[in-house]
Design a protein around this motif. Structure first.
Motif, PDB file in Angstrom:
ATOM      1  N   LEU A 120      -0.258   3.108   6.810  1.00  0.00           N
ATOM      2  CA  LEU A 120      -0.307   2.747   8.230  1.00  0.00           C
ATOM      3  C   LEU A 120       0.638   3.629   9.053  1.00  0.00           C
ATOM      4  O   LEU A 120       0.305   4.033  10.177  1.00  0.00           O
ATOM      5  N   LYS A 121       1.798   3.936   8.508  1.00  0.00           N
ATOM      6  CA  LYS A 121       2.742   4.810   9.210  1.00  0.00           C
ATOM      7  C   LYS A 121       2.175   6.221   9.342  1.00  0.00           C
ATOM      8  O   LYS A 121       2.351   6.886  10.385  1.00  0.00           O
ATOM      9  N   ALA A 122       1.474   6.666   8.312  1.00  0.00           N
ATOM     10  CA  ALA A 122       0.837   7.985   8.363  1.00  0.00           C
ATOM     11  C   ALA A 122      -0.266   7.992   9.416  1.00  0.00           C
ATOM     12  O   ALA A 122      -0.446   8.986  10.141  1.00  0.00           O
ATOM     13  N   TYR A 123      -1.003   6.910   9.512  1.00  0.00           N
ATOM     14  CA  TYR A 123      -2.040   6.770  10.549  1.00  0.00           C
ATOM     15  C   TYR A 123      -1.418   6.843  11.932  1.00  0.00           C
ATOM     16  O   TYR A 123      -1.933   7.509  12.840  1.00  0.00           O
ATOM     17  N   SER A 124      -0.273   6.184  12.091  1.00  0.00           N
ATOM     18  CA  SER A 124       0.433   6.189  13.364  1.00  0.00           C
ATOM     19  C   SER A 124       0.839   7.613  13.755  1.00  0.00           C
ATOM     20  O   SER A 124       0.686   8.039  14.891  1.00  0.00           O
ATOM     21  N   THR A 125       1.319   8.362  12.763  1.00  0.00           N
ATOM     22  CA  THR A 125       1.726   9.754  13.000  1.00  0.00           C
ATOM     23  C   THR A 125       0.505  10.637  13.330  1.00  0.00           C
ATOM     24  O   THR A 125       0.538  11.487  14.220  1.00  0.00           O
ATOM     25  N   ALA A 126      -0.586  10.389  12.591  1.00  0.00           N
ATOM     26  CA  ALA A 126      -1.811  11.167  12.797  1.00  0.00           C
ATOM     27  C   ALA A 126      -2.393  10.959  14.183  1.00  0.00           C
ATOM     28  O   ALA A 126      -2.980  11.873  14.777  1.00  0.00           O
ATOM     29  N   LYS A 127      -2.183   9.775  14.720  1.00  0.00           N
ATOM     30  CA  LYS A 127      -2.708   9.471  16.057  1.00  0.00           C
ATOM     31  C   LYS A 127      -1.858  10.171  17.098  1.00  0.00           C
ATOM     32  O   LYS A 127      -2.241  10.396  18.197  1.00  0.00           O
TER      33      LYS A 127
ATOM     34  N   TYR B  13      -9.897   4.688   8.350  1.00  0.00           N
ATOM     35  CA  TYR B  13      -8.789   5.488   7.833  1.00  0.00           C
ATOM     36  C   TYR B  13      -8.259   4.893   6.526  1.00  0.00           C
ATOM     37  O   TYR B  13      -7.985   5.621   5.562  1.00  0.00           O
ATOM     38  N   LEU B  14      -8.120   3.579   6.475  1.00  0.00           N
ATOM     39  CA  LEU B  14      -7.648   2.923   5.255  1.00  0.00           C
ATOM     40  C   LEU B  14      -8.638   3.120   4.113  1.00  0.00           C
ATOM     41  O   LEU B  14      -8.249   3.382   2.968  1.00  0.00           O
ATOM     42  N   VAL B  15      -9.935   3.008   4.408  1.00  0.00           N
ATOM     43  CA  VAL B  15     -10.960   3.237   3.386  1.00  0.00           C
ATOM     44  C   VAL B  15     -10.843   4.653   2.829  1.00  0.00           C
ATOM     45  O   VAL B  15     -10.902   4.874   1.608  1.00  0.00           O
ATOM     46  N   GLU B  16     -10.661   5.630   3.714  1.00  0.00           N
ATOM     47  CA  GLU B  16     -10.528   7.028   3.290  1.00  0.00           C
ATOM     48  C   GLU B  16      -9.338   7.216   2.361  1.00  0.00           C
ATOM     49  O   GLU B  16      -9.328   8.131   1.529  1.00  0.00           O
TER      50      GLU B  16
ATOM     51  N   THR C 142      -5.447  -8.714   3.148  1.00  0.00           N
ATOM     52  CA  THR C 142      -4.887  -9.557   2.093  1.00  0.00           C
ATOM     53  C   THR C 142      -3.508  -9.033   1.700  1.00  0.00           C
ATOM     54  O   THR C 142      -3.284  -7.825   1.662  1.00  0.00           O
ATOM     55  N   ILE C 143      -2.604  -9.947   1.390  1.00  0.00           N
ATOM     56  CA  ILE C 143      -1.284  -9.552   0.888  1.00  0.00           C
ATOM     57  C   ILE C 143      -1.414  -9.168  -0.581  1.00  0.00           C
ATOM     58  O   ILE C 143      -1.895  -9.966  -1.398  1.00  0.00           O
ATOM     59  N   GLY C 144      -1.003  -7.953  -0.915  1.00  0.00           N
ATOM     60  CA  GLY C 144      -1.143  -7.455  -2.281  1.00  0.00           C
ATOM     61  C   GLY C 144       0.135  -7.592  -3.087  1.00  0.00           C
ATOM     62  O   GLY C 144       1.040  -8.362  -2.743  1.00  0.00           O
ATOM     63  N   THR C 145       0.226  -6.834  -4.152  1.00  0.00           N
ATOM     64  CA  THR C 145       1.460  -6.762  -4.936  1.00  0.00           C
ATOM     65  C   THR C 145       2.496  -5.987  -4.125  1.00  0.00           C
ATOM     66  O   THR C 145       2.149  -5.286  -3.164  1.00  0.00           O
ATOM     67  N   PRO C 146       3.787  -6.062  -4.506  1.00  0.00           N
ATOM     68  CA  PRO C 146       4.791  -5.275  -3.776  1.00  0.00           C
ATOM     69  C   PRO C 146       4.435  -3.793  -3.700  1.00  0.00           C
ATOM     70  O   PRO C 146       4.589  -3.169  -2.643  1.00  0.00           O
ATOM     71  N   GLU C 147       3.912  -3.230  -4.790  1.00  0.00           N
ATOM     72  CA  GLU C 147       3.544  -1.817  -4.813  1.00  0.00           C
ATOM     73  C   GLU C 147       2.378  -1.540  -3.864  1.00  0.00           C
ATOM     74  O   GLU C 147       2.377  -0.526  -3.142  1.00  0.00           O
ATOM     75  N   GLU C 148       1.400  -2.403  -3.868  1.00  0.00           N
ATOM     76  CA  GLU C 148       0.251  -2.234  -2.974  1.00  0.00           C
ATOM     77  C   GLU C 148       0.665  -2.352  -1.511  1.00  0.00           C
ATOM     78  O   GLU C 148       0.170  -1.620  -0.642  1.00  0.00           O
ATOM     79  N   ASN C 149       1.589  -3.275  -1.236  1.00  0.00           N
ATOM     80  CA  ASN C 149       2.033  -3.468   0.138  1.00  0.00           C
ATOM     81  C   ASN C 149       2.831  -2.272   0.656  1.00  0.00           C
ATOM     82  O   ASN C 149       2.711  -1.891   1.827  1.00  0.00           O
ATOM     83  N   VAL C 150       3.644  -1.675  -0.215  1.00  0.00           N
ATOM     84  CA  VAL C 150       4.384  -0.459   0.177  1.00  0.00           C
ATOM     85  C   VAL C 150       3.403   0.669   0.489  1.00  0.00           C
ATOM     86  O   VAL C 150       3.549   1.392   1.492  1.00  0.00           O
ATOM     87  N   LEU C 151       2.375   0.814  -0.353  1.00  0.00           N
ATOM     88  CA  LEU C 151       1.351   1.832  -0.118  1.00  0.00           C
ATOM     89  C   LEU C 151       0.634   1.579   1.204  1.00  0.00           C
ATOM     90  O   LEU C 151       0.381   2.520   1.982  1.00  0.00           O
ATOM     91  N   LEU C 152       0.309   0.315   1.471  1.00  0.00           N
ATOM     92  CA  LEU C 152      -0.339  -0.049   2.737  1.00  0.00           C
ATOM     93  C   LEU C 152       0.527   0.360   3.930  1.00  0.00           C
ATOM     94  O   LEU C 152       0.045   1.025   4.861  1.00  0.00           O
TER      95      LEU C 152
ATOM     96  N   LEU D 122       4.606  -1.076  14.504  1.00  0.00           N
ATOM     97  CA  LEU D 122       3.696   0.050  14.675  1.00  0.00           C
ATOM     98  C   LEU D 122       3.041   0.006  16.055  1.00  0.00           C
ATOM     99  O   LEU D 122       2.612  -1.065  16.512  1.00  0.00           O
ATOM    100  N   PRO D 123       2.938   1.142  16.742  1.00  0.00           N
ATOM    101  CA  PRO D 123       2.488   1.147  18.139  1.00  0.00           C
ATOM    102  C   PRO D 123       1.039   0.720  18.342  1.00  0.00           C
ATOM    103  O   PRO D 123       0.682   0.255  19.429  1.00  0.00           O
ATOM    104  N   PHE D 124       0.191   0.871  17.325  1.00  0.00           N
ATOM    105  CA  PHE D 124      -1.228   0.524  17.483  1.00  0.00           C
ATOM    106  C   PHE D 124      -1.521  -0.938  17.109  1.00  0.00           C
ATOM    107  O   PHE D 124      -2.656  -1.382  17.197  1.00  0.00           O
ATOM    108  N   ILE D 125      -0.499  -1.676  16.673  1.00  0.00           N
ATOM    109  CA  ILE D 125      -0.667  -3.102  16.376  1.00  0.00           C
ATOM    110  C   ILE D 125      -0.329  -3.895  17.629  1.00  0.00           C
ATOM    111  O   ILE D 125       0.791  -3.835  18.144  1.00  0.00           O
ATOM    112  N   THR D 126      -1.298  -4.648  18.144  1.00  0.00           N
ATOM    113  CA  THR D 126      -1.072  -5.407  19.383  1.00  0.00           C
ATOM    114  C   THR D 126      -0.702  -6.867  19.124  1.00  0.00           C
ATOM    115  O   THR D 126      -0.033  -7.497  19.936  1.00  0.00           O
TER     116      THR D 126
END
Length: 352
Positions: A345-352, A307-310, A331-341, A280-284
């Motif tokens: 994050l990809k949606a945030y990248s697009t929104a930016k 954004y994540l809180v929202e 924190t590393i979540g369940t597989p389902e939670e991680n996919v959602l995360l 992701l471009p915003f991760i340094t």
């Protein structure tokens, strides 16, 4: 420097006669208990909790002994690791006189306990790659330094501290070195528990709150020499671990394989999340992790956190912590939670 426990202890603790409970005074079997002023009729529950629990939690310690490879007499159980940390301050540090060294960025309860107990806190920053600055630590030690806290794997960075540096500290410091291993189950490094016989000034903290999934029952562990464990037992409240917690811990400790499966899956998920996020471009930067979380440096930590809180995902903003500028802890979540995360994050990248 030679370690001398009697010189390290506060005089009032050295001379303390601990409270002797009814259960401490009686050993053996009995059918009628009229010694502790309990309610003899039972409890208004499906199971009776009218009797005081074992003050030394020997059944739990015996079970832990088989898992950890440490004799029961080298184990202290606390109401979370926080109780063990607080007892260390109260037993070994004279208020307004002594000091302890912490190595930020690190776990915040060391500083809170120091403040509560009126003990000076000396902060020696980790190096830019989050390892010990051995020269700076040596310069910070003085005749009033009683303890050094080392969190490994470290919170909030997630990396393990180089073992050789910790061993050097333990071997050359005359006070206590407290190695906090809350996340050791996820680490490639081995625990320091096996070094207890070699170092009389070593205290190792662990917990059932992380890999064991028992944060809700609040059970922490300290491993140390028998001498130091005796100090813990003198200072703690007589019945610091309740009966329900002891029972639940014993039940959980029978399920080692389940926990090991979760650990392996968490590590797999951690590597997947890292692989996705680093693109992701915003991760340094993503700090190499030996824990069940990652510290991620971004171009806009506050914006990303909000954004994540929202979107209903709660992480920890660490961007105001020195050496963690621009970082959030995830924190590393369940597989389902991680996919959602990742999708968020990809949606945030697009929104930016």
């Amino acid at each position: 420097m030679e370690f001398d426990l009697t010189k390290l202890l506060r005089t009032n603790i050295l001379n303390l006669v601990p409270y002797s409970s009814a259960r401490d005074e009686y050993k053996g079997e009995a059918s009628v208990f009229l010694d502790a002023n309990e309610n003899s009729f039972g409890s208004p529950l499906n199971k009776n909790y009218n009797r005081y629990p074992d003050p030394l939690q020997m059944a739990v310690k015996t079970k832990l002994s088989t898992i950890k490879g440490v004799p029961p007499q080298n184990i202290f159980l606390g109401n979370g690791s926080d109780e063990a940390i607080d007892i260390l301050f109260r037993a070994f540090c004279r208020p307004g006189i002594d000091n302890v060294i912490v190595l930020p960025p690190t776990y915040g309860m060391y500083e809170v306990s120091a403040s509560i107990n009126d003990v000076t806190l000396k902060k020696v920053l980790l190096t830019p790659d989050y390892q010990l600055d051995m020269e700076a630590i040596a310069e910070a030690i003085d005749e009033y330094t009683k303890m050094i806290f080392v969190c490994s794997p470290n919170n909030p960075t997630g990396n393990s501290i180089m073992r050789e540096d910790i061993e050097t500290l333990i071997a050359n410091f005359g006070g206590l070195v407290v190695v906090d291993e809350a996340y050791i189950n996820y680490s490639r490094q081995k625990t320091f528990i096996q070094e207890l016989t070699e170092y009389s000034n070593l205290v190792v903290l662990q917990t059932l709150s992380k890999a064991w999934g028992l944060a809700g029952i609040r059970l922490g562990m300290a491993f140390a020499s028998e001498e130091i464990i005796e100090v813990f037992n003198k200072v703690k409240p007589p019945y610091n671990i309740n009966e329900a917690t002891q029972e639940l811990a014993l039940e959980a400790l029978n399920n080692v394989e389940q926990v090991n499966d979760w650990i392996r899956e968490t590590i797999r998920q951690r590597e997947m999340v890292i692989a996705e996020m680093i693109e992701l471009p915003f991760i340094t930067e993503i700090v190499p992790s030996d824990a069940n979380f990652i510290m991620v440096k971004t171009t806009d930590a506050r914006g990303l956190y909000s954004y994540l809180v929202e979107n209903g995902i709660i992480t920890r903003d660490r961007s105001k912590v020195q050496l963690c500028e621009g970082a959030i802890r995830i924190t590393i979540g369940t597989p389902e939670e991680n996919v959602l995360l990742i999708n968020t994050l990809k949606a945030y990248s697009t929104a930016k």
